[in-house]
Each structure stands twice: as C-alpha cells, then as structure tokens.
Design an enzyme around this catalytic site. Structure first.
Site, mmCIF file in Angstrom:
data_model
loop_
_atom_site.group_PDB
_atom_site.id
_atom_site.type_symbol
_atom_site.label_atom_id
_atom_site.label_comp_id
_atom_site.label_asym_id
_atom_site.label_seq_id
_atom_site.Cartn_x
_atom_site.Cartn_y
_atom_site.Cartn_z
ATOM 1 N N VAL A 15 39.722 48.575 45.407
ATOM 2 C CA VAL A 15 39.069 47.371 45.215
ATOM 3 C C VAL A 15 38.953 46.105 46.221
ATOM 4 C CG1 VAL A 15 38.952 45.166 43.434
ATOM 5 C CG2 VAL A 15 39.167 47.551 42.689
ATOM 6 N N ASP A 33 48.822 43.053 51.994
ATOM 7 C CA ASP A 33 49.455 44.041 50.979
ATOM 8 C C ASP A 33 50.757 44.382 51.183
ATOM 9 O OD1 ASP A 33 47.605 46.671 49.705
ATOM 10 O OD2 ASP A 33 49.888 47.021 49.902
ATOM 11 N N THR A 125 42.067 44.271 36.076
ATOM 12 C CA THR A 125 41.666 44.310 34.633
ATOM 13 C C THR A 125 43.086 43.890 33.678
ATOM 14 O OG1 THR A 125 40.251 46.006 35.382
ATOM 15 C CG2 THR A 125 40.792 45.829 32.894
ATOM 16 N N CYS A 265 40.611 53.188 35.535
ATOM 17 C CA CYS A 265 40.011 52.258 34.631
ATOM 18 C C CYS A 265 39.965 52.797 33.330
ATOM 19 C CB CYS A 265 38.784 51.786 35.164
ATOM 20 S SG CYS A 265 38.715 50.883 36.776
#
Length: 428
Positions: A15, A33, A125, A265
C-alpha cells in the site's frame, strides 16, 4: 492546502510504496520503513512486491527540493514532513483478535517528531473508532501536543488490490475524512492532487473507517455464500460454475465464484468489525458465519481431493501430491494469510508427500513463514503425482503438461475452475 507540503509515508509495503510514488510526482515525500532490507532494495530502485514498476520507482528517487521520494529508516528525517500518512499492516492473532501493535508503534514514531499543525492520516484498515480513540491519544502522549488544537488527524482507507495493474492507486476512487471540517477539506484536496479517479469526502473519520471495513466484509460474505453453494452442488453432482453462469443472466444477480479466501484484507477485516460489535454488546452472526465458512475451505478442498483419490484407487498414504500456487491470489507474489497453506497442511496430515510450485512467490519468504521448500520453475517438474491441486490461477499453470505429471489413477482438482473442464477430475 499549504503551498507545497512535505509528506511522509510510514510503511512501504503493498500500500505505502505505490502511494509514496504517486505523491512523489508532485510533492516531496519521505518514505519510512523499519525493515532495513526493504529500504536497501527500494533505494536500489527495485520493488519485489511488483506493485511499482522499477523504472518508475527509479525516476522518483531522483528527487529535488520540491518533488521526489526519499526512502529511509531514519526517524529523524520525518521531522521535515507536514503530513504523515500511516500505511502499516493491521493483522489478527491466532485467536482472530485485531492486532493494533504496528499502528500504535507507528503512532509513537510520529508522535516523537510531530510539530505543531502537522496532520496525521491513517490508511490502515481498522474498526470504527481506532483513529480517534487509540491512535490520537498515543500521538498526544508522545508529542505533548493537543488534538484538534495543535495537530489534526484524517482517515483515508486504502483500496489497493495487490497484483491488479488496472485498478492502481491513482485509478481507485478515494474515501477521505478529517478531524475537523477544515482538515477534512484539506485531506480531500491533498488526495485529489494525485487520485485521478476522484475522491469522496466522508462526514467523519468513523464513517470512513466503517466504510472500509464493510467493503471487504461484504465481499467475504458473498464468497462464503457461493462456497456453501459449491458444497451443496458437489453433493448433488451439479456443476457450480454452470449454475452461477446461468443465474448471472439475470440483471441484478451479483456474480461471485467459490474459492480460497486469503490475503491481508478480506480474510482479516471482518474480524475487526466483529470485534468492535462484540465490544458494544452485539453478536455479529452473519459476519462470523461467513468467516467460519471461508476459513474452513482449505481443509474442505484437501478432504475432497482425498475422497476422490480413494474412489479412483490412487495412492494416498505415502503418495505424492503437487500443489500449484501458494500466493493468496493469481499473478501476484503476496503470500500474506494465504489459504493454500491450509490445503497443504491437511494433505500432509494424510501422510502425503507434498510438493509446492509457485513461479510468483519468493522462496526465501515461503521458507521463513511456512518452512516449505518452494519449487518455482513448474516447467521443470519431473515427478509424477498421485494428485495435483491447483489452488491459484497463475497464468503459467495453463501451459503445464498435466497428463505427463499424473500417475495412473491420479486426481487433478481445480479450486479456481481455471483449467479446461475436460482435463480435470474435480473442482469447486
């Protein structure tokens, strides 16, 4: 919007990297990161996830004062940014409980370098309420700043589909939100700079969080329904694929196909919504029923293969089986939460020797996560097998000589209804 904000992206996976590259064409972007190997790879202009073309990545690495991408694991560089976008994973644990640790750690990192008037936007999410009730307090504690006075928040859920070269990050309509009406407008305008498909401003952060989590929950439930149909129709000796094709001729029929539901997901997000529902005293029956159905499909596929092998008098105990595909979906190297491993483990439970071939997956990653020795060049397979199970519809699997790979009485099972019907012995 500030004349030329500097943007940080926290998390450079499937993403974060595409988003960082998209923004870097118009803004200065700091990609952060904690994985040093990932940082080294990206600074060499290579992306093993295949989500960003290497040539495109290399072009944005040639940065200047106003645009381009700086990739780092140096937390101090984040101080330059005015807008921080968090794209870290939000997995579940072995008990299917949400794991917010990566999100909290990312919030701690930002809180330590955050300045007055900075904006923190979350894309990970979550269930409704996580941004404001979990992340914001961490930001306040670490920064000493006050929410909606000294700094602000937004939520814009990611919708990237790994491996999809059509629905790329800029081609997917973006839901946006902010902690005040002014910030909501700012966040929406910011994404509109790079999202060519357009944006939709939600009325609140919680609405945007809820919208994301129900997108994948809805898909999960729909696939669970057709997986149950597949089980019923196999018992009735009816071709499930033919039934779906016939039903799909009606204008308002929504077409889904049976299969293994994995990935980061669809196989995870419903548990986030279910957990939040339980916390407020509601038992989410349909959501969890769908999850139970889909979580059990790997074991079901393996058992159906064993039944067919027994019927055909193929060798089961100490027999050899070939599993084709271990990524969670076709033509993509992502093995996160793959359900092919459930098929593999169940076949091994019947004392079968299992070879796994996947030309897309990374052998080192597969070895590290699943302790499996992966075959990657399926054209060089020289064994004969008592069963072959196609779990993932990689394009390379269309060209295999299945007849040459099969022992006498061997079973070829096609989970994806991908191969010509006349050459397979069974499918969902």
């Amino acid at each position: 919007m500030k004349k030329q904000p500097c943007i940080s992206i926290i998390g450079l996976g499937y993403v974060g990297l595409p988003l960082a590259v998209a923004f870097a064409k118009k803004f200065k972007v700091i990609g952060f990161d904690i994985n040093a190997k990932r940082i080294e790879e990206l600074n060499d202009g290579l992306d093993h996830t295949l989500e960003v073309d290497n040539e495109l990545l290399q072009s944005v690495l040639k940065h200047n004062d106003d645009t381009g991408l700086v990739i780092t694991n140096d937390q101090n560089l984040l101080y330059q940014a005015d807008v921080h976008i968090v794209t870290v994973p939000t997995p579940t644990d072995k008990n299917r409980q949400p794991v917010l640790t990566p999100l909290i750690k990312a919030s701690e990192t930002i809180g330590q370098i955050m300045k007055k008037n900075d904006i923190v936007i979350y894309e990970s999410t979550v269930y409704p309420g996580v941004t404001e009730d979990v992340c914001v307090p961490v930001l306040e504690e670490k920064s000493g700043l006050k929410f909606n006075q000294d700094f602000y928040a937004g939520y814009s859920p990611e919708r990237i589909n790994p491996g999809d070269k059509v629905h790329t990050v800029t081609q997917i309509l973006k839901v946006t939100s902010g902690s005040t009406p002014e910030i909501a407008k700012y966040v929406d305008d910011l994404y509109a700079e790079v999202i060519t498909a357009g944006t939709h401003m939600a009325p609140s952060i919680k609405v945007a969080e809820a919208a994301k989590v129900i997108e994948n929950s809805q898909r999960d439930i729909n696939i669970a329904f057709v997986n149950e149909l597949s089980k019923i129709f196999r018992k009735l000796d009816i071709d499930t694929d033919a039934v779906i094709e016939a039903a799909a001729t009606k204008w308002n029929f929504v077409k889904f196909t049976p299969g293994l539901v994995g990935g980061h997901c669809i196989g995870v997000d419903p548990y986030y919504l279910a957990q939040r529902a339980l916390e407020v005293g509601y038992n989410p029956e349909i959501i969890l029923a769908g999850r139970r159905m889909n979580d059990g499909m790997g074991e079901y596929v393996a058992q159906e293969v064993i039944k067919m092998m027994v019927q055909k008098e193929a060798k089961v105990k100490n027999g050899k089986t070939l599993v084709l595909g271990i990524t969670f979906k076709e033509n993509c190297p992502d093995v996160r939460n793959t359900k092919a491993i459930d098929v593999i483990n169940e076949l091994k439970a019947y004392n079968m020797q299992v070879d796994v071939c996947d030309p897309w997956a990374n052998p080192e990653e597969v070895k590290s996560i699943f302790n499996l020795d992966l075959l990657t060049d399926c054209s060089k397979l020289d064994s004969k097998y008592d069963s072959i199970v196609l779990c993932v519809s990689h394009k390379e699997f269309l060209n295999l000589d299945y007849k040459a790979l099969k022992n006498k009485n061997a079973v070829l099972f096609d989970v994806k209804s991908f191969l010509p019907k006349e050459i397979v012995d069974g499918r969902l």
